[in-house]
Write a protein that holds these residues in place. Structure first.
Motif, mmCIF file in Angstrom:
data_model
loop_
_atom_site.group_PDB
_atom_site.id
_atom_site.type_symbol
_atom_site.label_atom_id
_atom_site.label_comp_id
_atom_site.label_asym_id
_atom_site.label_seq_id
_atom_site.Cartn_x
_atom_site.Cartn_y
_atom_site.Cartn_z
ATOM 1 N N ARG A 83 -11.390 4.126 -6.342
ATOM 2 C CA ARG A 83 -11.388 3.881 -7.787
ATOM 3 C C ARG A 83 -10.118 4.468 -8.368
ATOM 4 N NH1 ARG A 83 -15.742 5.697 -12.553
ATOM 5 N NH2 ARG A 83 -14.519 4.814 -14.259
ATOM 6 N N GLU A 84 -9.431 3.673 -9.184
ATOM 7 C CA GLU A 84 -8.155 4.118 -9.747
ATOM 8 C C GLU A 84 -8.375 5.044 -10.933
ATOM 9 O OE1 GLU A 84 -5.705 0.657 -10.384
ATOM 10 O OE2 GLU A 84 -5.931 0.004 -8.303
ATOM 11 N N GLY A 85 -7.286 5.662 -11.387
ATOM 12 C CA GLY A 85 -7.325 6.731 -12.382
ATOM 13 C C GLY A 85 -8.212 6.499 -13.585
ATOM 14 N N TYR A 86 -9.024 7.492 -13.876
ATOM 15 C CA TYR A 86 -9.867 7.490 -15.081
ATOM 16 C C TYR A 86 -10.038 8.939 -15.528
ATOM 17 C CZ TYR A 86 -13.793 8.563 -11.851
ATOM 18 O OH TYR A 86 -14.610 9.133 -10.915
ATOM 19 N N ARG A 125 -1.076 14.774 -12.304
ATOM 20 C CA ARG A 125 -1.858 13.932 -13.212
ATOM 21 C C ARG A 125 -1.255 12.522 -13.307
ATOM 22 N NH1 ARG A 125 -1.541 13.545 -18.928
ATOM 23 N NH2 ARG A 125 0.697 13.381 -18.530
ATOM 24 N N ASN A 126 0.076 12.474 -13.458
ATOM 25 C CA ASN A 126 0.732 11.172 -13.559
ATOM 26 C C ASN A 126 0.506 10.340 -12.303
ATOM 27 O OD1 ASN A 126 1.648 11.984 -16.041
ATOM 28 N ND2 ASN A 126 3.739 12.422 -15.350
ATOM 29 N N THR A 127 0.550 10.992 -11.161
ATOM 30 C CA THR A 127 0.292 10.277 -9.909
ATOM 31 C C THR A 127 -1.132 9.724 -9.898
ATOM 32 O OG1 THR A 127 1.854 11.676 -8.713
ATOM 33 C CG2 THR A 127 0.216 10.499 -7.400
ATOM 34 N N LEU A 128 -2.092 10.558 -10.279
ATOM 35 C CA LEU A 128 -3.493 10.129 -10.290
ATOM 36 C C LEU A 128 -3.706 8.988 -11.290
ATOM 37 C CD1 LEU A 128 -5.209 13.632 -10.283
ATOM 38 C CD2 LEU A 128 -5.338 11.956 -8.433
ATOM 39 N N ARG A 129 -3.098 9.119 -12.440
ATOM 40 C CA ARG A 129 -3.357 8.161 -13.530
ATOM 41 C C ARG A 129 -2.636 6.834 -13.311
ATOM 42 N NH1 ARG A 129 -0.857 9.769 -19.121
ATOM 43 N NH2 ARG A 129 0.934 9.093 -17.892
ATOM 44 N N ASP A 130 -1.391 6.919 -12.805
ATOM 45 C CA ASP A 130 -0.524 5.747 -12.837
ATOM 46 C C ASP A 130 -0.183 5.154 -11.480
ATOM 47 O OD1 ASP A 130 -0.391 6.334 -15.583
ATOM 48 O OD2 ASP A 130 1.413 7.546 -15.310
ATOM 49 N N ALA A 131 -0.135 5.974 -10.469
ATOM 50 C CA ALA A 131 0.482 5.516 -9.220
ATOM 51 C C ALA A 131 -0.511 5.200 -8.107
ATOM 52 C CB ALA A 131 1.475 6.565 -8.724
ATOM 53 N N TRP A 170 -6.387 14.841 -18.691
ATOM 54 C CA TRP A 170 -6.457 14.903 -17.224
ATOM 55 C C TRP A 170 -7.215 13.726 -16.640
ATOM 56 C CZ3 TRP A 170 -2.769 17.945 -16.411
ATOM 57 C CH2 TRP A 170 -2.558 19.068 -17.206
ATOM 58 N N TYR A 171 -6.759 13.299 -15.477
ATOM 59 C CA TYR A 171 -7.308 12.112 -14.823
ATOM 60 C C TYR A 171 -7.728 12.419 -13.392
ATOM 61 C CZ TYR A 171 -6.133 9.086 -18.689
ATOM 62 O OH TYR A 171 -6.109 8.490 -19.928
ATOM 63 N N MET A 187 0.843 -1.199 0.000
ATOM 64 C CA MET A 187 0.000 0.000 0.000
ATOM 65 C C MET A 187 0.877 1.247 0.000
ATOM 66 S SD MET A 187 -2.967 1.285 2.629
ATOM 67 C CE MET A 187 -2.455 0.063 3.802
ATOM 68 N N SER A 188 0.455 2.239 -0.751
ATOM 69 C CA SER A 188 1.166 3.521 -0.787
ATOM 70 C C SER A 188 0.350 4.598 -0.085
ATOM 71 C CB SER A 188 1.427 3.956 -2.232
ATOM 72 O OG SER A 188 2.197 2.992 -2.913
ATOM 73 N N TYR A 189 1.049 5.677 0.249
ATOM 74 C CA TYR A 189 0.430 6.784 0.973
ATOM 75 C C TYR A 189 0.594 8.079 0.183
ATOM 76 C CZ TYR A 189 0.774 3.350 4.717
ATOM 77 O OH TYR A 189 0.685 2.207 5.465
ATOM 78 N N TRP A 190 -0.411 8.926 0.276
ATOM 79 C CA TRP A 190 -0.449 10.164 -0.502
ATOM 80 C C TRP A 190 -1.011 11.283 0.353
ATOM 81 C CZ3 TRP A 190 1.990 8.886 -4.843
ATOM 82 C CH2 TRP A 190 1.898 7.560 -5.271
#
Length: 156
Positions: free
Chosen positions: A70-73, A37-43, A97-98, A1-4
Motif C-alpha cells: 500500500r502506497e503512502g498514507y 517521510r518524503n520517500t514514504l509519501r512520494d517515492a 507524517w506518512y 520497480m524501485s528498491y529500498w
DNA sequence: GCCAACGTTGGC
DNA sequence: GCCAACGTTGGC
C-alpha cells in the motif's frame, strides 16, 4: 520497480514478527524524519521491494525481503497522544507524517551482516554505508539489490 | 553504556 | 538567518 531498505530494531519489531503478522503485512509507522517521510509519501510504489534491516542488533544486518503493498498514507499514530510517536503538529486535516504497508516476501537463509555489506566492493556507494547515514528508509540501487541477493543466495 | 553524527528547536 | 543546545540514531 524501485528498491529500498527499511530499518527496524528487532527487539521492537523483527522480520520474524512481520512474517508472523496477519497476512504477513504491517503498516510502517513511526518514521519522524522529513527525508524519509518524503520517500514514504512520494517515492515508494506498490510492488517495490525492500530489504528489512535489523538495526541496533547483534549483529545488525539484512534479515529478509518485503514488498510495498500500500502506497503512502497518513501515519495515524502521530494523531494519538498516547502513542510514543505522537506529534501534535500533525493532524488528520494536514498530516505531517506518512507510512506505507509492507508484506514479508522471504527471509534470507542467513542474516547478511553490516560487516559483510561493508566488505563488499560493489556496495561501497550504498546510502546505508555512508558515514553518518541515519535514514531509516533509504534507496537501494538495482546493482546493490542484486549484489546483496547474491550474497544471501536468493533470487533477486 | 558510550559517543559521533545528525536533525530540530528556539533565542537572539 | 545564525548557531548553541538538545534529542535521537545506531554502531561499537
Amino acid at each position: 520497480m524501485s528498491y529500498w531498505l527499511i530499518k527496524s530494531e528487532p527487539e521492537v519489531f523483527s522480520f520474524a514478527d512481520l512474517q508472523a503478522a496477519a497476512r504477513k503485512t504491517t503498516y510502517w509507522d513511526g518514521v519522524r524524519n522529513y527525508q524519509a517521510r518524503n520517500t514514504l509519501r512520494d517515492a515508494m510504489k506498490k510492488g517495490d521491494r525492500c530489504f528489512f534491516y535489523h538495526s541496533n542488533a547483534e549483529p545488525s544486518g539484512i534479515a529478509g525481503i518485503c514488498e510495498v503493498v500500500r502506497e503512502g498514507y497518513p501515519d495515524h499514530t502521530a494523531f494519538d497522544p498516547k502513542d510514543p510517536h505522537y506529534d501534535p503538529k500533525s493532524t488528520p486535516d494536514a498530516p505531517t507524517w506518512y507510512m506505507v504497508d509492507v508484506k514479508a516476501v522471504r527471509a534470507f537463509p542467513r542474516l547478511i551482516s553490516l560487516a559483510e555489506l561493508r566488505a563488499a566492493r560493489a556496495l561501497q556507494g550504498m546510502v546505508l554505508l555512508q558515514k553518518g547515514s541515519r535514514l531509516s528508509v533509504l534507496p537501494v540501487s538495482r546493482r546493490e539489490w542484486e549484489t546483496i541477493c547474491a550474497l544471501a543466495g536468493v533470487a533477486g
